[in-house]
Design a protein around this motif. Structure first.
Motif, PDB file in Angstrom:
ATOM      1  N   PRO A  27    -165.073 -19.543 -36.101  1.00  0.00           N
ATOM      2  CA  PRO A  27    -166.482 -19.911 -35.916  1.00  0.00           C
ATOM      3  C   PRO A  27    -167.100 -20.593 -37.140  1.00  0.00           C
ATOM      4  O   PRO A  27    -167.988 -21.432 -37.003  1.00  0.00           O
ATOM      5  N   ALA A  28    -166.623 -20.273 -38.328  1.00  0.00           N
ATOM      6  CA  ALA A  28    -167.207 -20.837 -39.553  1.00  0.00           C
ATOM      7  C   ALA A  28    -166.780 -22.281 -39.813  1.00  0.00           C
ATOM      8  O   ALA A  28    -167.371 -22.956 -40.648  1.00  0.00           O
ATOM      9  N   TRP A  29    -165.762 -22.775 -39.109  1.00  0.00           N
ATOM     10  CA  TRP A  29    -165.289 -24.144 -39.327  1.00  0.00           C
ATOM     11  C   TRP A  29    -166.303 -25.158 -38.823  1.00  0.00           C
ATOM     12  O   TRP A  29    -167.014 -24.916 -37.841  1.00  0.00           O
ATOM     13  N   SER A  30    -166.351 -26.305 -39.479  1.00  0.00           N
ATOM     14  CA  SER A  30    -167.259 -27.371 -39.036  1.00  0.00           C
ATOM     15  C   SER A  30    -166.780 -27.951 -37.706  1.00  0.00           C
ATOM     16  O   SER A  30    -165.609 -27.795 -37.322  1.00  0.00           O
ATOM     17  N   ALA A  31    -167.663 -28.627 -37.015  1.00  0.00           N
ATOM     18  CA  ALA A  31    -167.325 -29.244 -35.726  1.00  0.00           C
ATOM     19  C   ALA A  31    -166.202 -30.270 -35.889  1.00  0.00           C
ATOM     20  O   ALA A  31    -165.327 -30.382 -35.026  1.00  0.00           O
ATOM     21  N   GLU A  32    -166.207 -30.987 -37.010  1.00  0.00           N
ATOM     22  CA  GLU A  32    -165.171 -31.997 -37.247  1.00  0.00           C
ATOM     23  C   GLU A  32    -163.791 -31.356 -37.403  1.00  0.00           C
ATOM     24  O   GLU A  32    -162.803 -31.837 -36.848  1.00  0.00           O
ATOM     25  N   VAL A  33    -163.723 -30.271 -38.148  1.00  0.00           N
ATOM     26  CA  VAL A  33    -162.449 -29.580 -38.351  1.00  0.00           C
ATOM     27  C   VAL A  33    -161.953 -29.017 -37.017  1.00  0.00           C
ATOM     28  O   VAL A  33    -160.774 -29.131 -36.679  1.00  0.00           O
ATOM     29  N   LYS A  34    -162.854 -28.426 -36.252  1.00  0.00           N
ATOM     30  CA  LYS A  34    -162.475 -27.879 -34.946  1.00  0.00           C
ATOM     31  C   LYS A  34    -161.935 -28.972 -34.032  1.00  0.00           C
ATOM     32  O   LYS A  34    -160.962 -28.763 -33.306  1.00  0.00           O
ATOM     33  N   LYS A  35    -162.560 -30.140 -34.065  1.00  0.00           N
ATOM     34  CA  LYS A  35    -162.122 -31.248 -33.217  1.00  0.00           C
ATOM     35  C   LYS A  35    -160.728 -31.720 -33.622  1.00  0.00           C
ATOM     36  O   LYS A  35    -159.862 -31.953 -32.770  1.00  0.00           O
ATOM     37  N   VAL A  36    -160.486 -31.847 -34.918  1.00  0.00           N
ATOM     38  CA  VAL A  36    -159.175 -32.277 -35.402  1.00  0.00           C
ATOM     39  C   VAL A  36    -158.108 -31.261 -34.991  1.00  0.00           C
ATOM     40  O   VAL A  36    -157.034 -31.638 -34.500  1.00  0.00           O
ATOM     41  N   VAL A  37    -158.391 -29.984 -35.172  1.00  0.00           N
ATOM     42  CA  VAL A  37    -157.434 -28.939 -34.798  1.00  0.00           C
ATOM     43  C   VAL A  37    -157.154 -29.001 -33.300  1.00  0.00           C
ATOM     44  O   VAL A  37    -156.000 -28.926 -32.861  1.00  0.00           O
ATOM     45  N   ALA A  38    -158.195 -29.165 -32.480  1.00  0.00           N
ATOM     46  CA  ALA A  38    -158.020 -29.220 -31.026  1.00  0.00           C
ATOM     47  C   ALA A  38    -157.177 -30.420 -30.605  1.00  0.00           C
ATOM     48  O   ALA A  38    -156.292 -30.298 -29.745  1.00  0.00           O
ATOM     49  N   VAL A  39    -157.417 -31.576 -31.221  1.00  0.00           N
ATOM     50  CA  VAL A  39    -156.659 -32.780 -30.868  1.00  0.00           C
ATOM     51  C   VAL A  39    -155.199 -32.637 -31.297  1.00  0.00           C
ATOM     52  O   VAL A  39    -154.279 -32.968 -30.534  1.00  0.00           O
ATOM     53  N   VAL A  40    -154.971 -32.135 -32.492  1.00  0.00           N
ATOM     54  CA  VAL A  40    -153.589 -31.958 -32.971  1.00  0.00           C
ATOM     55  C   VAL A  40    -152.841 -30.967 -32.068  1.00  0.00           C
ATOM     56  O   VAL A  40    -151.700 -31.217 -31.673  1.00  0.00           O
ATOM     57  N   LEU A  41    -153.476 -29.852 -31.722  1.00  0.00           N
ATOM     58  CA  LEU A  41    -152.828 -28.886 -30.842  1.00  0.00           C
ATOM     59  C   LEU A  41    -152.569 -29.475 -29.461  1.00  0.00           C
ATOM     60  O   LEU A  41    -151.533 -29.194 -28.844  1.00  0.00           O
ATOM     61  N   ALA A  42    -153.479 -30.314 -28.965  1.00  0.00           N
ATOM     62  CA  ALA A  42    -153.270 -30.959 -27.664  1.00  0.00           C
ATOM     63  C   ALA A  42    -152.090 -31.922 -27.720  1.00  0.00           C
ATOM     64  O   ALA A  42    -151.287 -31.985 -26.780  1.00  0.00           O
ATOM     65  N   LEU A  43    -151.963 -32.657 -28.813  1.00  0.00           N
ATOM     66  CA  LEU A  43    -150.828 -33.570 -28.946  1.00  0.00           C
ATOM     67  C   LEU A  43    -149.509 -32.799 -29.030  1.00  0.00           C
ATOM     68  O   LEU A  43    -148.516 -33.171 -28.402  1.00  0.00           O
ATOM     69  N   VAL A  44    -149.499 -31.714 -29.789  1.00  0.00           N
ATOM     70  CA  VAL A  44    -148.296 -30.875 -29.891  1.00  0.00           C
ATOM     71  C   VAL A  44    -147.966 -30.276 -28.515  1.00  0.00           C
ATOM     72  O   VAL A  44    -146.806 -30.270 -28.089  1.00  0.00           O
ATOM     73  N   ALA A  45    -148.979 -29.789 -27.817  1.00  0.00           N
ATOM     74  CA  ALA A  45    -148.755 -29.227 -26.482  1.00  0.00           C
ATOM     75  C   ALA A  45    -148.267 -30.295 -25.510  1.00  0.00           C
ATOM     76  O   ALA A  45    -147.430 -30.012 -24.643  1.00  0.00           O
ATOM     77  N   GLY A  46    -148.762 -31.515 -25.655  1.00  0.00           N
ATOM     78  CA  GLY A  46    -148.306 -32.612 -24.814  1.00  0.00           C
ATOM     79  C   GLY A  46    -146.838 -32.919 -25.025  1.00  0.00           C
ATOM     80  O   GLY A  46    -146.078 -33.085 -24.069  1.00  0.00           O
ATOM     81  N   VAL A  47    -146.426 -32.976 -26.275  1.00  0.00           N
ATOM     82  CA  VAL A  47    -145.011 -33.218 -26.592  1.00  0.00           C
ATOM     83  C   VAL A  47    -144.152 -32.068 -26.059  1.00  0.00           C
ATOM     84  O   VAL A  47    -143.086 -32.294 -25.461  1.00  0.00           O
ATOM     85  N   ALA A  48    -144.615 -30.835 -26.237  1.00  0.00           N
ATOM     86  CA  ALA A  48    -143.871 -29.677 -25.732  1.00  0.00           C
ATOM     87  C   ALA A  48    -143.788 -29.695 -24.208  1.00  0.00           C
ATOM     88  O   ALA A  48    -142.755 -29.338 -23.628  1.00  0.00           O
ATOM     89  N   THR A  49    -144.848 -30.145 -23.556  1.00  0.00           N
ATOM     90  CA  THR A  49    -144.854 -30.229 -22.094  1.00  0.00           C
ATOM     91  C   THR A  49    -143.850 -31.263 -21.605  1.00  0.00           C
ATOM     92  O   THR A  49    -143.115 -31.020 -20.643  1.00  0.00           O
ATOM     93  N   VAL A  50    -143.805 -32.401 -22.277  1.00  0.00           N
ATOM     94  CA  VAL A  50    -142.826 -33.428 -21.914  1.00  0.00           C
ATOM     95  C   VAL A  50    -141.413 -32.878 -22.068  1.00  0.00           C
ATOM     96  O   VAL A  50    -140.572 -33.015 -21.167  1.00  0.00           O
ATOM     97  N   ALA A  51    -141.154 -32.230 -23.181  1.00  0.00           N
ATOM     98  CA  ALA A  51    -139.817 -31.687 -23.441  1.00  0.00           C
ATOM     99  C   ALA A  51    -139.462 -30.585 -22.440  1.00  0.00           C
ATOM    100  O   ALA A  51    -138.328 -30.528 -21.958  1.00  0.00           O
ATOM    101  N   ALA A  52    -140.421 -29.746 -22.109  1.00  0.00           N
ATOM    102  CA  ALA A  52    -140.150 -28.638 -21.193  1.00  0.00           C
ATOM    103  C   ALA A  52    -139.969 -29.112 -19.752  1.00  0.00           C
ATOM    104  O   ALA A  52    -139.189 -28.525 -18.999  1.00  0.00           O
ATOM    105  N   SER A  53    -140.665 -30.169 -19.386  1.00  0.00           N
ATOM    106  CA  SER A  53    -140.589 -30.619 -17.995  1.00  0.00           C
ATOM    107  C   SER A  53    -139.392 -31.511 -17.718  1.00  0.00           C
ATOM    108  O   SER A  53    -138.974 -31.646 -16.579  1.00  0.00           O
ATOM    109  N   GLY A  54    -138.821 -32.135 -18.736  1.00  0.00           N
ATOM    110  CA  GLY A  54    -137.696 -33.019 -18.477  1.00  0.00           C
ATOM    111  C   GLY A  54    -136.680 -33.089 -19.589  1.00  0.00           C
ATOM    112  O   GLY A  54    -135.801 -33.944 -19.568  1.00  0.00           O
ATOM    113  N   GLY A  55    -136.813 -32.226 -20.556  1.00  0.00           N
ATOM    114  CA  GLY A  55    -135.898 -32.267 -21.687  1.00  0.00           C
ATOM    115  C   GLY A  55    -136.252 -33.421 -22.620  1.00  0.00           C
ATOM    116  O   GLY A  55    -137.122 -34.239 -22.331  1.00  0.00           O
ATOM    117  N   TRP A  56    -135.569 -33.477 -23.733  1.00  0.00           N
ATOM    118  CA  TRP A  56    -135.872 -34.502 -24.732  1.00  0.00           C
ATOM    119  C   TRP A  56    -135.560 -35.907 -24.217  1.00  0.00           C
ATOM    120  O   TRP A  56    -136.089 -36.887 -24.717  1.00  0.00           O
TER     121      TRP A  56
END
Length: 106
Positions: A27-56
């Motif tokens: 909660p103490a993080w700024s909105a900008e930091v939260k946004k960066v963390v959310a985008v990075v985690l979404a990109l990592v989750a996207g890559v993991a989803t691609v790998a999990a759904s069809g392999g590398w």
């Protein structure tokens, strides 16, 4: 896997991702930091989803990989703004999973 399947899978992952992201956010993080963390985690989750759904090998099909990663990012941001933040579920998870020590240190 078809493009529609890729987008559907990405959207499903993205829809629940804000709840997982809220565990990491503070909660103490700024909105900008939260946004960066959310985008990075979404990109990592996207890559993991691609790998999990069809392999590398799925990354050799650039359109499908891009569609899946984009769907995760779009769905995570949209569901956070329209569902998880207004319902106060994600902010509640943030508060519960934040220790007092980490807030005072930041």
């Amino acid at each position: 896997m078809s493009t529609l399947d890729s987008i559907t899978t990405g959207a499903q992952v993205g829809a629940v991702l804000p709840l997982l992201t809220a565990i990491v956010q503070r909660p103490a993080w700024s909105a900008e930091v939260k946004k960066v963390v959310a985008v990075v985690l979404a990109l990592v989750a996207g890559v993991a989803t691609v790998a999990a759904s069809g392999g590398w090998e799925q990354f050799q099909q650039g359109t499908l990989a891009f569609a899946t990663i984009t769907a995760v990012l779009a769905a995570s941001q949209t569901t956070y703004d329209l569902i998880w933040k207004p319902s106060k579920v994600a902010p509640a998870i943030e508060s519960v999973t934040s220790s007092k020590g980490s807030e005072q240190a930041g």
